[in-house]
Write a protein that holds these residues in place. Structure first.
Motif, PDB file in Angstrom:
ATOM      1  N   UNK A 133       0.838  -1.095  -0.048  1.00 50.62           N
ATOM      2  CA  UNK A 133      -0.025  -0.088   0.080  1.00 50.62           C
ATOM      3  C   UNK A 133       1.150   1.425   0.459  1.00 50.62           C
ATOM      4  N   UNK A 134       1.975   1.251  -1.352  1.00 51.27           N
ATOM      5  CA  UNK A 134       2.487   2.856  -0.880  1.00 51.27           C
ATOM      6  C   UNK A 134       1.994   4.128  -1.123  1.00 51.27           C
ATOM      7  N   UNK A 135       0.962   4.343  -1.556  1.00 44.89           N
ATOM      8  CA  UNK A 135      -0.069   5.610  -2.044  1.00 44.89           C
ATOM      9  C   UNK A 135      -0.089   6.030  -0.325  1.00 44.89           C
ATOM     10  N   UNK A 136      -1.065   5.068   0.071  1.00 42.66           N
ATOM     11  CA  UNK A 136      -1.141   4.667   1.689  1.00 42.66           C
ATOM     12  C   UNK A 136      -0.094   5.849   2.635  1.00 42.66           C
ATOM     13  N   UNK A 137       1.228   4.877   3.018  1.00 39.36           N
ATOM     14  CA  UNK A 137       2.079   4.789   3.513  1.00 39.36           C
ATOM     15  C   UNK A 137       2.519   6.675   2.787  1.00 39.36           C
TER      16      UNK A 137
END
Length: 498
Positions: free
Chosen positions: A124-128
Motif C-alpha cells: 500500500x505505497x500510496x497510503x504510506x
C-alpha cells in the motif's frame, strides 16, 4: 529490510473510507487516518527487492510504470516499519516536493509495478506516502526552509499547477528569485480547481503548501493572464529566464459536429468542476450549490478517466436525479490480460470513488461501455432534454486500423438535462506561442525535448502538460523539477539540482 517475512505474514490492508452514502452529503476528504501500527505492518510487506520496479519511472506501452519522480519507496517503507517517521519524511522529500498531493490524487503506478504484486496484492505505497507527509505536518516537521544565499537571478514561471509549483520550489531552493503568475484567483492550477475538494482539500492541504513556499521567498501573482494582461515578451525582458507551465487546457470536443451540439446544458467537465470548487471556496461550503449544477437533473458524463469520475462524484453530491457515464471503449477485464503483463500499469476493472458512490445510491455502476453518442435532443426552448446513443464494437480494418461498427438496432435515447464532456485535452492554449513565435509540435504542445525542456527561444523553458500533453500530476512534478534543473544550468553554467 526490517522484516524479511513481512510479505508472507501480513495481508494488504488499505486505508478505510467513509461510507459512500454518508460522504456524499459533504465535500470533505473521505479517506480516514489509519493508526501508525497498521501502517508499520503494511510497510513490513515491502520486500526491498534487488530490482525495485516501484521507483523506476519508466514508460511502457504509453503508460507510467513505477514512480515517475523515482521516490525512494523501499527506503521509506522500511523506515515506517521501524517507526522512524521523520527520517522517512526526509527520504520522501528528496524526490517529491508535494507528497501530500500525490499521496491523495496519484493513481499509484508504483503499486502497479510492485514486485510483490506479481503473486500477491501489492504494498500500500500510496497510503504510506500520504501518512508520512500528513504526520510530518502534524508533528511540525515541515517548516519553511528559505535558501541561505541568493544568486541575483530572476525567473518567471507561468502557471501554478503541479509542474509550475515544483519548478518554483526547486529554483527557489537554488537561490533564484522566483515569481509565479496564475490567471485564476487562487494558486494551484489543476490542484486547486481541476480536482474536487473531496479528493484534495484546498485550504488545509493545497493552500498550506503554497503558504509555506511563500514563506520561503517565492512570489505569487494571481488574476494575471500572461499573453493578455501582461505580454509574454515583457516577462522575457524583465526576467533572466521564463518557464512555461500553463498546462493542457484546450478540451477535446469530438462531438462538435453532432446534431444539436448547441443545446443549453452541454458543458466541458473542467468548467463544471472549476465552478463547483470555486463556489465551495467562496461560500465556505454553506450548503448552497453553484449556478452550474446537477441538482434534480439526469446527468450524462461522456468520457472516462479521473475527470469523468470527478464529474460523477460531484453530480451525486449536487443531488442529481440520475447519473450515467458513457465510455466508447470496452469494459476492462477483472484481471490482467495476457497482453498487459507486469510491470505495465494493470488495465483492470475497478470502481473508483465516484462510481462507488453512484452504485451505492442507485444500485449499479453508472458506466456503460462500448457506447457512441450520435446526437443531442433539445426542447423548444433550446434546453438539452436527451442524448441518442448506440452500441458499438471495434473491428480491425484492411488497413490495420481499428474501426467502429454501430449496432443500428440498439439506438436509444437517454433522458439528459446536463451533459458533461470528459474526453481529455488537446494541448495548451496558443496565445503565448503566437505572441512570441514559440515553436510547437504536431499536437500543438510547446516544443521542447524531454529532460532538456528548452524551447525554440533561448531562456524560455516548457514543462508539464503544455510540453508533454495531458498526463498525471506526478509526471508534472517530474517535469517541473527537470525544467528547474535545466533552467538553473542555463542561468549559472552548472547545476546541483537533481
Amino acid at each position: 529490510m526490517g522484516k524479511p517475512t513481512g510479505f508472507l505474514e501480513v495481508e494488504r490492508k488499505t486505508v478505510a473510507e467513509s461510507d459512500p452514502l454518508e460522504r456524499i452529503k459533504n465535500w470533505d476528504e473521505f479517506k480516514e487516518h489509519p493508526p501508525a501500527e497498521q501502517l508499520q505492518k503494511q510497510g513490513s510487506r515491502c520486500m526491498d527487492c534487488g530490482t525495485p520496479f516501484c521507483h523506476t519511472g519508466m514508460t511502457i506501452s504509453g503508460m507510467a510504470s513505477g514512480c515517475p519522480i523515482n521516490n525512494l519507496i523501499p527506503e521509506w517503507n522500511d523506515l515506517v516499519y521501524k517507526g522512524r517517521w521523520e527520517e522517512a519524511l526526509e527520504r520522501l522529500h528528496k524526490t517529491n516536493n508535494f507528497p501530500e498531493f500525490t499521496g491523495r490524487v496519484c493513481p499509484a503506478p508504483c503499486e502497479g509495478s510492485c514486485v510483490l504484486g506479481v503473486i500477491e496484492p501489492p504494498v500500500t505505497i500510496k497510503n504510506i506516502e500520504a501518512s508520512i507527509i500528513d504526520r510530518g505536518w502534524a508533528e511540525g516537521w515541515v517548516k519553511p526552509n528559505p535558501p541561505e544565499t541568493r544568486t541575483g537571478k530572476k525567473v518567471a514561471i507561468v502557471g501554478s499547477g503541479p509542474a509550475g509549483l515544483a519548478c518554483a520550489d526547486q529554483l527557489n531552493q537554488a537561490g533564484h528569485e522566483v515569481t509565479v503568475y496564475e490567471r485564476a484567483d487562487r494558486i494551484g492550477g489543476l490542484l486547486m480547481y481541476g480536482i474536487p475538494n473531496m479528493k484534495l482539500e484546498k485550504e488545509d492541504v493545497v493552500q498550506r503548501r503554497v503558504d509555506l513556499m511563500e514563506a520561503e521567498g517565492i512570489k505569487f501573482v494571481t488574476g494575471v493572464e500572461i499573453g493578455k494582461a501582461i505580454p509574454a515578451k515583457q516577462l522575457m525582458d524583465e526576467f533572466d529566464a521564463v518557464v512555461l507551465a500553463t498546462g493542457a487546457t484546450k478540451p477535446n470536443d469530438f462531438l462538435a459536429k453532432a446534431e444539436n451540439r448547441d443545446a443549453k446544458g452541454i458543458h466541458f467537465a473542467m468548467e463544471f468542476l472549476t465552478k463547483n470548487t470555486s463556489h465551495i471556496l467562496d461560500t465556505k461550503m454553506d450548503g448552497s450549490i453553484p449556478e452550474l449544477n446537477a441538482k434534480g437533473k439526469d446527468v450524462v458524463v461522456i468520457g472516462g478517466g479521473d475527470t469523468g469520475t470527478d464529474c460523477v462524484g460531484t453530480s451525486v453530491r449536487h443531488g442529481a436525479t440520475s447519473v450515467v457515464q458513457l465510455e466508447i471503449m470496452p469494459q476492462p477485464p477483472m484481471e490482467r490480460a495476457a497482453n498487459n503483463p507486469w510491470p505495465e500499469w494493470p488495465k483492470v476493472y475497478k470502481l473508483d470513488y465516484g462510481q462507488e458512490e453512484a452504485k451505492a445510491k442507485w444500485g449499479d455502476d453508472p458506466r456503460q461501455y462500448l457506447i457512441n453518442t450520435k446526437r443531442f435532443i433539445k426542447d423548444e426552448d433550446g434546453n438539452l432534454s436527451g442524448i441518442e446513443i448506440v452500441n458499438i464494437s471495434w473491428e480491425r480494418g484492411d488497413d490495420g486500423r481499428m474501426k467502429m461498427i454501430e449496432d443500428k438496432d440498439s439506438i436509444r435515447v437517454l433522458p439528459c438535462q446536463l451533459a458533461l464532456f470528459a474526453m481529455g485535452f488537446s494541448g495548451p492554449e496558443q496565445v503565448i506561442a503566437e505572441e512570441i513565435g514559440l515553436e510547437t509540435d504536431a499536437r500543438s504542445n510547446y516544443k521542447a525535448e524531454h529532460e532538456k525542456y528548452t524551447t525554440s527561444i533561448p531562456g524560455v523553458f516548457a514543462s508539464g502538460d503544455c510540453r508533454r500533453g495531458q498526463s498525471l500530476v506526478v509526471w508534472a512534478i517530474n517535469e517541473g523539477r527537470g525544467a528547474a534543473r535545466e533552467c538553473d544550468r542555463y542561468l549559472m553554467g552548472v547545476t546541483t539540482l537533481p
